[in-house]
Write an enzyme that holds these catalytic residues in place. Structure first.
Site, PDB file in Angstrom:
ATOM      1  N   ASN A  29      58.648 -38.554  -5.499  1.00  0.00           N
ATOM      2  CA  ASN A  29      59.694 -39.569  -5.644  1.00  0.00           C
ATOM      3  C   ASN A  29      61.063 -38.966  -5.366  1.00  0.00           C
ATOM      4  OD1 ASN A  29      59.383 -38.165  -8.112  1.00  0.00           O
ATOM      5  ND2 ASN A  29      60.135 -39.869  -9.332  1.00  0.00           N
ATOM      6  N   VAL A  30      61.922 -39.795  -4.806  1.00  0.00           N
ATOM      7  CA  VAL A  30      63.288 -39.390  -4.439  1.00  0.00           C
ATOM      8  C   VAL A  30      64.225 -40.481  -4.939  1.00  0.00           C
ATOM      9  CG1 VAL A  30      64.843 -38.818  -2.544  1.00  0.00           C
ATOM     10  CG2 VAL A  30      62.447 -38.141  -2.406  1.00  0.00           C
ATOM     11  N   GLU A  31      64.935 -40.169  -6.024  1.00  0.00           N
ATOM     12  CA  GLU A  31      65.793 -41.183  -6.644  1.00  0.00           C
ATOM     13  C   GLU A  31      67.172 -41.221  -5.993  1.00  0.00           C
ATOM     14  OE1 GLU A  31      65.501 -40.412 -10.862  1.00  0.00           O
ATOM     15  OE2 GLU A  31      63.470 -41.264 -10.906  1.00  0.00           O
TER      16      GLU A  31
ATOM     17  N   CYS B 202      59.620 -44.322  -4.591  1.00  0.00           N
ATOM     18  CA  CYS B 202      58.446 -43.814  -5.300  1.00  0.00           C
ATOM     19  C   CYS B 202      57.731 -42.761  -4.435  1.00  0.00           C
ATOM     20  CB  CYS B 202      57.467 -44.946  -5.588  1.00  0.00           C
ATOM     21  SG  CYS B 202      57.933 -46.015  -6.966  1.00  0.00           S
TER      22      CYS B 202
ATOM     23  N   GLU C  75      54.767 -42.693  -3.578  1.00  0.00           N
ATOM     24  CA  GLU C  75      53.851 -43.341  -2.633  1.00  0.00           C
ATOM     25  C   GLU C  75      54.570 -43.748  -1.357  1.00  0.00           C
ATOM     26  OE1 GLU C  75      54.191 -43.928  -5.822  1.00  0.00           O
ATOM     27  OE2 GLU C  75      52.283 -44.331  -6.806  1.00  0.00           O
TER      28      GLU C  75
ATOM     29  N   CYS D 104      52.634 -47.829  -9.497  1.00  0.00           N
ATOM     30  CA  CYS D 104      53.272 -49.073  -9.941  1.00  0.00           C
ATOM     31  C   CYS D 104      52.749 -50.226  -9.081  1.00  0.00           C
ATOM     32  CB  CYS D 104      54.793 -48.957  -9.857  1.00  0.00           C
ATOM     33  SG  CYS D 104      55.453 -48.952  -8.179  1.00  0.00           S
TER      34      CYS D 104
ATOM     35  N   CYS E 189      53.620 -50.177  -5.441  1.00  0.00           N
ATOM     36  CA  CYS E 189      52.940 -49.109  -4.698  1.00  0.00           C
ATOM     37  C   CYS E 189      51.450 -49.386  -4.521  1.00  0.00           C
ATOM     38  CB  CYS E 189      53.206 -47.767  -5.353  1.00  0.00           C
ATOM     39  SG  CYS E 189      54.914 -47.242  -5.072  1.00  0.00           S
TER      40      CYS E 189
HETATM   41  N1  THU Z   1      57.418 -43.684  -9.712  1.00  0.00           N
HETATM   42  C1  THU Z   1      56.709 -43.295  -8.619  1.00  0.00           C
HETATM   43  O1  THU Z   1      57.139 -42.421  -7.858  1.00  0.00           O
HETATM   44  N2  THU Z   1      55.509 -43.886  -8.390  1.00  0.00           N
HETATM   45  C2  THU Z   1      54.939 -44.812  -9.220  1.00  0.00           C
HETATM   46  O2  THU Z   1      53.901 -45.371  -8.878  1.00  0.00           O
HETATM   47  C3  THU Z   1      55.551 -45.081 -10.515  1.00  0.00           C
HETATM   48  C4  THU Z   1      56.980 -44.704 -10.635  1.00  0.00           C
HETATM   49  C5  THU Z   1      58.745 -43.083  -9.923  1.00  0.00           C
HETATM   50  C6  THU Z   1      59.903 -44.010  -9.646  1.00  0.00           C
HETATM   51  C7  THU Z   1      61.007 -43.369 -10.455  1.00  0.00           C
HETATM   52  O3  THU Z   1      61.620 -42.364  -9.663  1.00  0.00           O
HETATM   53  C8  THU Z   1      60.283 -42.712 -11.616  1.00  0.00           C
HETATM   54  O4  THU Z   1      58.910 -42.692 -11.267  1.00  0.00           O
HETATM   55  C9  THU Z   1      60.442 -43.451 -12.941  1.00  0.00           C
HETATM   56  O5  THU Z   1      60.102 -44.786 -12.793  1.00  0.00           O
END
Ligand code: THU
Length: 133
Positions: free
Chosen positions: A45-47, A56, A58, A89, A92
């Site tokens: 994940n890259v916020e 996410c 994925e 999630c 995803c």
């Molecule tokens: N996140 C994912 O990368 N994949 C998922 O399926 C669930 C959530 C990440 C998004 C965010 O950066 C962090 O988890 C908290 O929600």
């Protein structure tokens, strides 16, 4: 498919999790998938300071799928910051469904499941066959 190396997939997902950029949630995620040609792809994940546009793990994984030659996802593993299995999630699950091989398997918090079990009665490419250009 019975010969999936789930330990390897999980360790590749955990390695990817270590590369995550998650300064806002402090919730790093890593994902790994086996593609139908045998290669393994990963994502993290890259916020973003604009919270809602964070990516996410994925999303990165699916981008990597195409960057490295395309294909269909056969098996998938996703982990949290402790290296424990994490459910994709809802968004995803849809993303994975689009690129899934028939009967794609996922390592879930309650064992190995198919994509159809984690996204039942899914909307997908088949519904658009008569409409897409
Ligand atoms: N996140 C994912 O990368 N994949 C998922 O399926 C669930 C959530 C990440 C998004 C965010 O950066 C962090 O988890 C908290 O929600």
């Amino acid at each position: 498919m019975t010969d999936i190396d789930w330990d390897l997939l999980k360790s590749r997902a955990t390695e990817a999790m270590g590369k995550a950029y998650a300064p806002y949630s402090n919730f790093p995620v890593g994902a790994a998938a086996l593609v139908d040609d045998g290669r393994i792809i990963v994502g993290c994940n890259v916020e973003n300071a604009s919270y809602g546009i964070g990516l996410c793990a994925e999303c990165a994984l699916v981008s990597t799928l195409y960057l490295t030659g395309g294909g269909k996802l056969v098996a998938f593993s996703c982990v949290d910051g402790h290296g424990n299995a994490l459910m994709p999630c809802g968004r995803c699950r849809q993303l994975l469904y689009e690129h899934s091989a028939d009967g794609m398997l996922l390592a879930t918090v309650s064992g190995v499941k198919t994509i159809d079990e984690v996204l039942p009665d899914a909307f997908g490419p088949r519904q658009l066959i008569d409409y897409a250009g």
